[in-house]
Scaffold this motif. Structure first.
Motif: not given
Length: 297
Positions: A22-26
């Motif tokens: 679910d993590v799309v940006g860091v």
């Protein structure tokens, strides 16, 4: 669910909770786990590369004095990713994008993403914040399990160091100039069976001079400069020893980014390692257990 994580610690937590997909940006600093490096980078630092610790301190001081942001959101990043949740902080302007900058960006874009702030100041707040983050993304069960595992490991350390003498420990969050630790770090020393003699749990880290370090009469100095891994910390530790700033005191370099400066699951690794250094005992998954204080840390 589409999550943008603006903190290395929360990126690590999200993956540990099974929400990695679910993590799309860091951020550019999100390097753990390795899969995080495959996500889109949405924030960068304005601090030039290649500066020495003293030059970084000077740059940061000047930027804060003029109100300049040290981290920038990439233009259009939030719009392109269309997140449902953005995780950020209000803890430290030197560490990551602040929540006010995120709120402003979302307002300009007309984005209705939920902004989740992660701002623990103590070990208990780290544990509670993991629970809260898990609840906010529908991962209550995994969050409860992660925190239970962390607590069990800390209990195991406590059992191994119970009743032992407590060496006096100074942790340096920066070396040029020296900074005494705050937040959860003095508690980490306490949990590892040491006595933190410079810095205040739950408070901000503070600049000190070398006379304060000497007056604290440490049995061990831990070099844990924020933003540096173990190799980078070792370089600074070696410089302190070579300069004769800490005569006769063992100096131990740690992976500050991995286990100390980031308030995530690996602070337990830091406690386990320090227990091994202080007391010569191996605990949990830590392989450290050979050098007690008084030897060559």
């Amino acid at each position: 669910m589409r999550i943008v994580s603006l903190l290395p610690s929360t990126t690590e937590i999200l993956f540990a909770l099974g929400a990695g997909e679910d993590v799309v940006g860091v951020t550019f600093e999100c390097d753990t786990p390795a899969e995080a490096r495959q996500r889109q980078i949405v924030s960068t630092s304005t601090i030039p590369a290649g500066l020495s610790p003293a030059e970084i301190d000077e740059y940061v001081g000047a930027a804060l004095a003029t109100g300049e942001d040290l981290y920038h959101l990439a233009d259009g990043a939030l719009r392109d990713l269309d997140p449902t949740h953005v995780v950020t902080q209000d803890l430290c302007a030197v560490c990551a994008v602040e929540v006010s900058a995120v709120d402003d960006a979302l307002e300009r874009l007309g984005c209705n993403a939920s902004v989740l702030t992660y701002d623990p100041h103590t070990v208990d707040e780290v544990l509670a914040s993991i629970i809260s983050l898990g609840a906010a993304i529908g991962r209550t069960g995994p969050a409860d399990a992660l925190v239970a595992s962390m607590c069990a490991r800390l209990d195991a350390v406590a059992a191994r160091v119970d009743g032992r003498p407590r060496p006096r420990v100074v942790v340096l969050e920066w070396t040029h100039p020296p900074y005494a630790p705050g937040h959860w770090i003095p508690e980490m020393v306490q949990l590892a069976g040491g006595e933190p003699v410079l810095g205040t749990a739950g408070a901000k880290s503070v600049r000190v001079d070398w006379s304060a370090v000497h007056d604290a009469r440490p049995d061990l100095v831990v070099v844990a400069p924020c933003g540096y891994d173990r190799a980078g910390a070792q370089v600074q530790a070696d410089e302190l020893v070579a300069a004769g700033l800490l005569p006769g005191v063992p100096v131990h370099a740690v992976d500050a980014d991995g286990c100390w400066a980031r308030p995530g699951p690996r602070i337990v690794d830091g406690v386990e390692e320090l227990a091994g250094v202080l007391h010569g005992v191996a605990v949990g998954g830590s392989a450290v257990g050979g050098s007690a204080v008084g030897g060559s840390a």
